[in-house]
Design a protein around this motif. Structure first.
Motif, PDB file in Angstrom:
ATOM      1  N   GLU A   5     -55.732 -54.878-125.437  1.00  0.00           N
ATOM      2  CA  GLU A   5     -54.976 -55.952-126.080  1.00  0.00           C
ATOM      3  C   GLU A   5     -54.682 -55.662-127.554  1.00  0.00           C
ATOM      4  O   GLU A   5     -54.220 -56.546-128.280  1.00  0.00           O
ATOM      5  CB  GLU A   5     -55.753 -57.271-125.970  1.00  0.00           C
ATOM      6  N   TYR A   6     -54.974 -54.440-128.014  1.00  0.00           N
ATOM      7  CA  TYR A   6     -54.721 -54.016-129.395  1.00  0.00           C
ATOM      8  C   TYR A   6     -55.517 -54.841-130.409  1.00  0.00           C
ATOM      9  O   TYR A   6     -55.096 -55.035-131.547  1.00  0.00           O
ATOM     10  CB  TYR A   6     -53.220 -54.102-129.733  1.00  0.00           C
ATOM     11  N   GLU A   7     -56.679 -55.332-130.007  1.00  0.00           N
ATOM     12  CA  GLU A   7     -57.488 -56.125-130.920  1.00  0.00           C
ATOM     13  C   GLU A   7     -58.445 -55.247-131.715  1.00  0.00           C
ATOM     14  O   GLU A   7     -58.879 -54.198-131.243  1.00  0.00           O
ATOM     15  CB  GLU A   7     -58.279 -57.181-130.144  1.00  0.00           C
ATOM     16  N   LYS A   8     -58.761 -55.698-132.908  1.00  0.00           N
ATOM     17  CA  LYS A   8     -59.795 -55.071-133.716  1.00  0.00           C
ATOM     18  C   LYS A   8     -61.126 -55.736-133.377  1.00  0.00           C
ATOM     19  O   LYS A   8     -61.239 -56.965-133.427  1.00  0.00           O
ATOM     20  CB  LYS A   8     -59.498 -55.244-135.212  1.00  0.00           C
ATOM     21  N   ALA A   9     -62.105 -54.929-133.007  1.00  0.00           N
ATOM     22  CA  ALA A   9     -63.366 -55.482-132.514  1.00  0.00           C
ATOM     23  C   ALA A   9     -64.005 -56.449-133.511  1.00  0.00           C
ATOM     24  O   ALA A   9     -64.415 -57.560-133.143  1.00  0.00           O
ATOM     25  CB  ALA A   9     -64.329 -54.351-132.177  1.00  0.00           C
ATOM     26  N   LYS A  10     -64.099 -56.052-134.753  1.00  0.00           N
ATOM     27  CA  LYS A  10     -64.792 -56.891-135.736  1.00  0.00           C
ATOM     28  C   LYS A  10     -64.090 -58.229-135.943  1.00  0.00           C
ATOM     29  O   LYS A  10     -64.737 -59.259-136.130  1.00  0.00           O
ATOM     30  CB  LYS A  10     -64.932 -56.149-137.061  1.00  0.00           C
ATOM     31  N   VAL A  11     -62.767 -58.214-135.891  1.00  0.00           N
ATOM     32  CA  VAL A  11     -62.017 -59.464-136.069  1.00  0.00           C
ATOM     33  C   VAL A  11     -62.306 -60.416-134.920  1.00  0.00           C
ATOM     34  O   VAL A  11     -62.645 -61.587-135.120  1.00  0.00           O
ATOM     35  CB  VAL A  11     -60.502 -59.181-136.172  1.00  0.00           C
ATOM     36  N   GLY A  12     -62.182 -59.920-133.686  1.00  0.00           N
ATOM     37  CA  GLY A  12     -62.408 -60.759-132.519  1.00  0.00           C
ATOM     38  C   GLY A  12     -63.839 -61.250-132.409  1.00  0.00           C
ATOM     39  O   GLY A  12     -64.092 -62.430-132.123  1.00  0.00           O
ATOM     40  N   LEU A  13     -64.783 -60.358-132.645  1.00  0.00           N
ATOM     41  CA  LEU A  13     -66.191 -60.728-132.536  1.00  0.00           C
ATOM     42  C   LEU A  13     -66.587 -61.743-133.611  1.00  0.00           C
ATOM     43  O   LEU A  13     -67.377 -62.660-133.351  1.00  0.00           O
ATOM     44  CB  LEU A  13     -67.063 -59.473-132.628  1.00  0.00           C
ATOM     45  N   HIS A  71     -62.842 -48.418-130.472  1.00  0.00           N
ATOM     46  CA  HIS A  71     -63.167 -49.839-130.318  1.00  0.00           C
ATOM     47  C   HIS A  71     -64.643 -50.015-129.962  1.00  0.00           C
ATOM     48  O   HIS A  71     -65.292 -50.948-130.442  1.00  0.00           O
ATOM     49  CB  HIS A  71     -62.278 -50.453-129.228  1.00  0.00           C
ATOM     50  N   VAL A  72     -65.153 -49.121-129.142  1.00  0.00           N
ATOM     51  CA  VAL A  72     -66.579 -49.155-128.781  1.00  0.00           C
ATOM     52  C   VAL A  72     -67.432 -48.947-130.029  1.00  0.00           C
ATOM     53  O   VAL A  72     -68.402 -49.681-130.274  1.00  0.00           O
ATOM     54  CB  VAL A  72     -66.913 -48.080-127.731  1.00  0.00           C
ATOM     55  N   LEU A  73     -67.074 -47.956-130.834  1.00  0.00           N
ATOM     56  CA  LEU A  73     -67.842 -47.647-132.040  1.00  0.00           C
ATOM     57  C   LEU A  73     -67.777 -48.795-133.047  1.00  0.00           C
ATOM     58  O   LEU A  73     -68.783 -49.124-133.692  1.00  0.00           O
ATOM     59  CB  LEU A  73     -67.318 -46.355-132.671  1.00  0.00           C
ATOM     60  N   GLU A  74     -66.612 -49.425-133.153  1.00  0.00           N
ATOM     61  CA  GLU A  74     -66.478 -50.561-134.069  1.00  0.00           C
ATOM     62  C   GLU A  74     -67.321 -51.742-133.577  1.00  0.00           C
ATOM     63  O   GLU A  74     -67.923 -52.466-134.382  1.00  0.00           O
ATOM     64  CB  GLU A  74     -65.006 -50.981-134.170  1.00  0.00           C
ATOM     65  N   ASP A 105     -70.872 -50.967-134.485  1.00  0.00           N
ATOM     66  CA  ASP A 105     -71.061 -51.176-135.925  1.00  0.00           C
ATOM     67  C   ASP A 105     -71.225 -52.663-136.228  1.00  0.00           C
ATOM     68  O   ASP A 105     -72.079 -53.059-137.035  1.00  0.00           O
ATOM     69  CB  ASP A 105     -69.864 -50.622-136.713  1.00  0.00           C
ATOM     70  N   TRP A 106     -70.408 -53.493-135.571  1.00  0.00           N
ATOM     71  CA  TRP A 106     -70.505 -54.944-135.779  1.00  0.00           C
ATOM     72  C   TRP A 106     -71.859 -55.454-135.300  1.00  0.00           C
ATOM     73  O   TRP A 106     -72.492 -56.287-135.970  1.00  0.00           O
ATOM     74  CB  TRP A 106     -69.374 -55.646-135.021  1.00  0.00           C
ATOM     75  N   LEU A 107     -72.314 -54.936-134.160  1.00  0.00           N
ATOM     76  CA  LEU A 107     -73.603 -55.374-133.626  1.00  0.00           C
ATOM     77  C   LEU A 107     -74.745 -54.948-134.544  1.00  0.00           C
ATOM     78  O   LEU A 107     -75.730 -55.681-134.693  1.00  0.00           O
ATOM     79  CB  LEU A 107     -73.810 -54.802-132.224  1.00  0.00           C
ATOM     80  N   ALA A 108     -74.611 -53.784-135.173  1.00  0.00           N
ATOM     81  CA  ALA A 108     -75.631 -53.343-136.128  1.00  0.00           C
ATOM     82  C   ALA A 108     -75.738 -54.310-137.305  1.00  0.00           C
ATOM     83  O   ALA A 108     -76.819 -54.529-137.852  1.00  0.00           O
ATOM     84  CB  ALA A 108     -75.307 -51.939-136.624  1.00  0.00           C
ATOM     85  N   GLU A 109     -74.600 -54.906-137.666  1.00  0.00           N
ATOM     86  CA  GLU A 109     -74.585 -55.880-138.760  1.00  0.00           C
ATOM     87  C   GLU A 109     -74.996 -57.272-138.291  1.00  0.00           C
ATOM     88  O   GLU A 109     -75.392 -58.111-139.109  1.00  0.00           O
ATOM     89  CB  GLU A 109     -73.178 -55.944-139.370  1.00  0.00           C
ATOM     90  N   ASN A 110     -74.876 -57.511-136.977  1.00  0.00           N
ATOM     91  CA  ASN A 110     -75.191 -58.824-136.406  1.00  0.00           C
ATOM     92  C   ASN A 110     -76.092 -58.656-135.185  1.00  0.00           C
ATOM     93  O   ASN A 110     -75.718 -59.048-134.065  1.00  0.00           O
ATOM     94  CB  ASN A 110     -73.902 -59.550-136.008  1.00  0.00           C
TER      95      ASN A 110
END
Length: 358
Positions: free
Chosen positions: A224-232, A330-333, A336-341
């Motif tokens: 869907e061309y989404e940025k992982a951090k934005v959606g999460l 997208h997986v790596l992003e 990274d988000w999960l590491a921060e949260n």
């Protein structure tokens, strides 16, 4: 596997054939134990169990369930999550849009999902957390645009009450993760937020927020061309529970003549491979399946965009050779988000089911 920050990682068994419990257990014995021996021979191994309705009805029988509990203990394996998206057969024959049937407007889907939680309750220890992933209510083709059947909201709400009942006996933390998917009733993060807003209005159940959440599939949201951090971040800010994250990667390609010709080799008869055409990161159009996209684009001289993203799960450990690419970024992003949260989601599952058609 137990990871730092109290996070769990499971190997999803929907990569293997198995409609009956006998077939499913055969795959566990023949393939999954080999994976365990390579990955963590001396540690407990988490299995993300894929159970169709037929297999689930068999496993819940006391002799089978008792035998499986003993097998898990002997083999040093455990279950914390079940993939409850495909209701029926998932390999070797046409699945396509049938994977959405029965959908959440159907009593059979509700009964099946409750059964999975009853199985999970028996496989978990006191105080454990367990999850079941499922489809995003239905498939857009099955209902008028923007009109998700009220029966789907009602059945999901009923499921929430049953989850609450089941988890009490052992003090468990159980939750259902609805999985946004291309051309599902909700597929983008914005559609997911709208769905959950309506779900809470329809359900009028304060407890629902604890037990109904999102199964975030990296492949699907990347298509869907989404940025992982934005959606999460949007999901987190909305208060929607992040039930589970599927670590999965999709196919992407520049739509020139040579590449589109090469994509014909990925057309197959089993799974649905939705195509989302984009330009400069913006979505231009969507196609239900890869063969439809290739046929229509060959007949039209219109804007083919600058990239196609295709719902075709490909290996996480090996990116495709050029001219093809994947959505591993997208997986790596997401990681990274999960590491921060780290407290946002405890359940990770590696999900790539297309080995046979690859």
């Amino acid at each position: 596997m137990k990871l730092p920050k109290n996070i769990e990682l499971a190997y999803c068994t929907n990569v293997h054939r198995g409609s009956t419990w006998e077939e499913t257990f055969h795959a566990l014995e023949k393939y999954v134990l080999k994976v365990k021996s390579l990955v963590c021979p001396n540690h407990s191994f988490a299995i993300g169990l894929r159970l169709g309705a037929k297999a689930a009805k068999s496993l819940i029988q006391t002799p089978n369930l008792t035998a499986f509990q003993k097998w898990l203990e002997i083999k040093n394996c455990y279950i914390f999550t079940i993939n409850g998206f495909p209701y029926g057969n998932f390999h070797g024959e046409r699945v396509k849009e049938q994977v959405y049937q029965p959908d959440w407007s159907d009593q059979d889907r509700l009964d099946y999902s409750i059964l999975l939680f009853e199985i999970l309750e028996n496989l978990l220890q006191f105080g454990d957390e367990g999850s079941v992933s499922t489809l995003p209510a239905s498939f857009k083709e099955f209902h008028p645009p923007g009109e998700i059947p009220k029966a789907a909201y009602k059945n999901i709400s009923k499921c929430a009450l049953e989850i609450e009942r089941i988890e009490k006996a052992k003090g468990l933390d159980l939750h259902l993760g609805l999985e946004p998917e291309p051309l599902g009733s909700f597929e983008t993060t914005s559609e997911t937020l709208c769905f959950f807003e309506q779900l809470h209005k329809e359900a009028k159940n304060d407890y629902l927020q604890n037990v109904i959440g999102v199964n975030y599939d990296c492949c699907h949201l990347a298509v869907e061309y989404e940025k992982a951090k934005v959606g999460l971040n949007l999901l987190k800010e909305s208060g929607i529970r992040l039930s589970k994250i599927h670590l999965s990667s999709a196919l992407r390609v520049k739509p020139n003549k040579e590449n589109l010709t090469f994509l014909h080799s990925f057309v197959e008869k089993v799974y649905l491979h939705q195509v989302v055409v984009g330009k400069e990161g913006k979505i231009l159009k969507r196609y239900k399946d890869l063969d439809i996209a290739l046929k229509q684009e060959s007949e039209e001289s219109g804007n083919k965009g600058d990239e196609w993203r295709i719902h075709f799960h490909i290996p996480l450990h090996a990116s495709p050779e050029k001219p093809l690419r994947d959505t591993k970024d997208h997986v790596l992003e997401t990681l990274d988000w999960l590491a921060e949260n780290p407290s946002a989601c405890r359940h990770l599952e590696m999900e790539t089911y297309t080995w046979e058609v690859l």
